[in-house]
Design an enzyme around this catalytic site. Structure first.
Site, mmCIF file in Angstrom:
data_model
loop_
_atom_site.group_PDB
_atom_site.id
_atom_site.type_symbol
_atom_site.label_atom_id
_atom_site.label_comp_id
_atom_site.label_asym_id
_atom_site.label_seq_id
_atom_site.Cartn_x
_atom_site.Cartn_y
_atom_site.Cartn_z
ATOM 1 N N GLU A 65 2.213 -6.198 8.233
ATOM 2 C CA GLU A 65 1.666 -5.540 7.036
ATOM 3 C C GLU A 65 1.660 -6.532 5.885
ATOM 4 O O GLU A 65 2.311 -7.596 5.951
ATOM 5 C CB GLU A 65 2.463 -4.272 6.686
ATOM 6 N N HIS A 120 -1.137 2.181 -4.183
ATOM 7 C CA HIS A 120 -1.546 1.667 -2.874
ATOM 8 C C HIS A 120 -3.015 1.279 -2.971
ATOM 9 O O HIS A 120 -3.811 2.006 -3.547
ATOM 10 C CB HIS A 120 -1.350 2.741 -1.803
ATOM 11 N N ARG A 146 0.806 -5.803 -2.533
ATOM 12 C CA ARG A 146 -0.033 -4.634 -2.746
ATOM 13 C C ARG A 146 -0.495 -4.483 -4.194
ATOM 14 O O ARG A 146 -1.618 -4.022 -4.436
ATOM 15 C CB ARG A 146 0.836 -3.525 -2.225
ATOM 16 N N HIS A 176 1.296 5.755 -5.214
ATOM 17 C CA HIS A 176 1.824 5.859 -3.851
ATOM 18 C C HIS A 176 3.342 5.892 -3.807
ATOM 19 O O HIS A 176 3.932 6.607 -3.007
ATOM 20 C CB HIS A 176 1.297 4.662 -3.068
ATOM 21 N N ARG A 234 7.353 -2.745 -4.503
ATOM 22 C CA ARG A 234 7.995 -2.580 -3.184
ATOM 23 C C ARG A 234 7.177 -3.232 -2.077
ATOM 24 O O ARG A 234 5.952 -3.077 -2.023
ATOM 25 C CB ARG A 234 8.168 -1.089 -2.876
HETATM 26 C C1 SIN Z 1 1.068 1.918 4.525
HETATM 27 O O1 SIN Z 1 1.102 2.261 5.700
HETATM 28 O O2 SIN Z 1 0.213 1.196 4.052
HETATM 29 C C2 SIN Z 1 2.137 2.442 3.622
HETATM 30 C C3 SIN Z 1 3.433 1.905 4.014
HETATM 31 C C4 SIN Z 1 4.349 1.909 2.846
HETATM 32 O O3 SIN Z 1 4.031 2.443 1.797
HETATM 33 O O4 SIN Z 1 5.408 1.297 2.962
#
Ligand code: SIN
Length: 530
Positions: A124, A240, A286, A346, A381
């Protein structure tokens, strides 16, 4: 049921015969209740059904340094880099170090991670290695909550009160002694407890564009503030980058894992605008991706899209079954269509100021999970660190609720207050609050927009219900905190102060409307709890 009228003469202060009161039932609340219940009775209060809330909706998984080429140190480096100078090092280190144990503990509780044992690892944004475990591709929260809610329901030492709203944390001689609640039929009751643990989630419902469910109204944070607890990092709302741009609330999330699997972002003219050439790529932290999308959408007047058309369609649908289904419900094929997206509120890095044992500034009052601010996430975060932090803090706070209370963090404690009076409110009350918050404290902020938003929400008194009152109180603090941090850092971006200012390289606490500095990297001052 253990409900009773509160007894103001009762000692009720950390007495071992009282149950621990746990408010909220996501990953943090359930795990804390289970850990405490092996040694003490627990009363668990949840405003809707057990296991609702944000955890249930988590698509992205749990970050854990369990890959052969990975390490806790590497996970910590990524966490601290994302946190933009505000991570509390000890808290962040404890979170990252807990990754492997968290995955193992959840497996023991019956969670079936993809890939079996050891679980498969996904990538990620802003993670330097594949280290994210998932359940059913993109349904991690559902998988985790299925196991935890079954364990909670089966536990003889947990008394579960569903459909019960907490209206106040009671305080006697400066110590949290219990909660006052109201049930679905409007009946009021009080409970005393040896400790009160708030695990009630975030504040996404302050914003019209959010991935958070309707429950995310900041209840625990507002309750703690009214009981005099200090708050922290109240300006730090994480947006997000990729919620599905459709007309619904909450907005469906398109997990960061989709970009981790190779999806790219295209603007309305088809240009891939985050290819890394000017320092930001699809897998940058992010906050950077969210801002780039927000700006491009504003400038072009048309949504940005996620493009997975170059990937194998069958693999995409098999890997992201939940997101594929959401897209289908909205007339889109995740693998073959351009998927319109928008940034959305988010996660809240702010909340009740706690140490790494979950202790707030009010003795006897704990906060864990998203409603708490330990400083582990700093100003931004890292993806998939939130369920992990919730799980860790549940363990540490559970232990602490059962220890003799000899010392306590010496942060400021405010006066205990009544909630705002409720009254008849305009039918578009929520819309007006959301519009003011989005234009004032959304992805981009400025001093003048923040001041205008404060003026607009000051007209929203009285609020129509308890959740609205909580949102209104917290909205005011978010706006004030965003104006006070006169710089840009992590998720907090000020158009009128676009750079970070070393004078603000610290966290900011709030108590009774007054800010105080929380130097990064120093331990909480401790005082006697006697
Ligand atoms: C996501 O799946 O993009 C969200 C995961 C998160 O907020 O940690």
């Amino acid at each position: 049921m253990r409900l009773r009228q509160s007894n103001n003469n009762s000692a009720g202060v950390g007495t071992p015969d009282e149950p621990v009161l746990v408010c909220g039932s996501g990953i943090a609340g359930c795990l804390a209740a289970l850990r405490i219940a092996s040694r003490s009775p627990v009363v668990m209060v949840t405003k809707r059904a057990l296991g609702g809330g944000s955890t249930l909706h988590a698509q992205g998984g749990i970050a854990a340094a369990i890959g052969p080429a990975d390490s806790v140190e590497a996970h910590l480096r990524d966490t601290i880099a994302a946190g933009a100078g505000l991570c509390d090092h000890d808290a962040a280190e404890a979170v990252c170090a807990h990754g492997p144990a968290c995955v193992r503990d959840l497996m023991e509780l019956g969670v079936l991670f993809d890939g079996g044992d050891p679980p498969a690892l996904g990538l990620e944004a802003a993670h330097g290695a594949p280290r994210i475990v998932h359940v059913d591709g993109d349904a991690t929260g559902r998988g985790v909550m299925a196991a935890l809610t079954a364990a909670v329901r089966a536990h003889a030492n947990i008394e579960l009160l569903e459909g019960m709203t907490v209206g106040a944390v009671t305080r006697l001689d400066g110590v949290a002694t219990g909660v006052e609640c109201i049930d679905g039929a409007g009946r009021r009751c009080s409970m005393n407890g040896r400790a009160v643990v708030l695990a009630t989630g975030g504040i996404g419902q302050l914003f019209p564009f959010t991935t958070n469910p309707a429950d995310a109204t900041g209840d625990g944070i507002a309750l703690a503030a009214r009981a005099g607890a200090a708050l922290a990092d109240m300006e730090m709302v994480q947006f997000h980058p990729t919620a599905l741009a459709v007309d619904s609330s909450p907005l469906p999330l398109i997990s960061e894992a989709v970009r981790g699997a190779g999806a790219v972002l295209r603007d309305a003219t088809g240009v891939r605008f985050l290819d890394g050439s000017d320092g930001v790529s699809e897998l940058s932290p992010r906050d950077q991706v969210a801002r780039a999308i927000y700006r491009r959408t504003l400038e072009s007047g048309a949504p940005v899209s996620l493009d997975l058309r170059h990937l194998d369609g069958d693999e995409v649908r098999a890997r992201f079954p939940g997101i594929s289904a959401i897209c289908r419900e909205n007339g889109l094929d995740l693998a073959r269509d351009l998927i319109p997206i928008t940034p959305a509120a988010h996660y809240f890095m702010g909340g009740v100021l706690t140490d790494t044992r979950g202790r707030s500034s009010v003795p006897g009052l704990f906060a864990i999970g998203e409603c708490a601010s330990t400083g582990a996430h700093g100003a931004n975060r890292l993806a998939s660190n939130s369920l992990l932090e919730g799980a860790l803090m549940a363990e540490l706070a559970a232990e602490e609720t059962l220890r003799p209370r000899d010392a306590w963090p010496a942060w400021p404690v405010g006066t205990a207050r009544e909630p705002l009076a409720l009254g008849p409110a305009a039918p578009d009350w929520r819309d007006r609050l959301g519009t003011a918050m989005w234009s004032g404290a959304g992805v981009e902020r400025s001093r003048s927009d923040l001041a205008e938003a404060s003026r607009r929400i000051a007209t929203l008194v009285p609020p129509p219900d308890a959740e609205a009152a909580n949102l209104l109180e917290l909205g005011e603090v978010v706006l004030e905190a965003a104006a006070h941090r006169d710089e840009s850092r992590g998720a907090h971006f000020r158009l009128d102060r676009p750079s970070a200012d070393p004078a603000f390289a610290h966290r900011i606490g709030w108590c009774d409307g007054t800010p105080f500095d929380l130097p990064v990297g120093t331990l909480a001052p401790i005082r006697s709890a006697a």
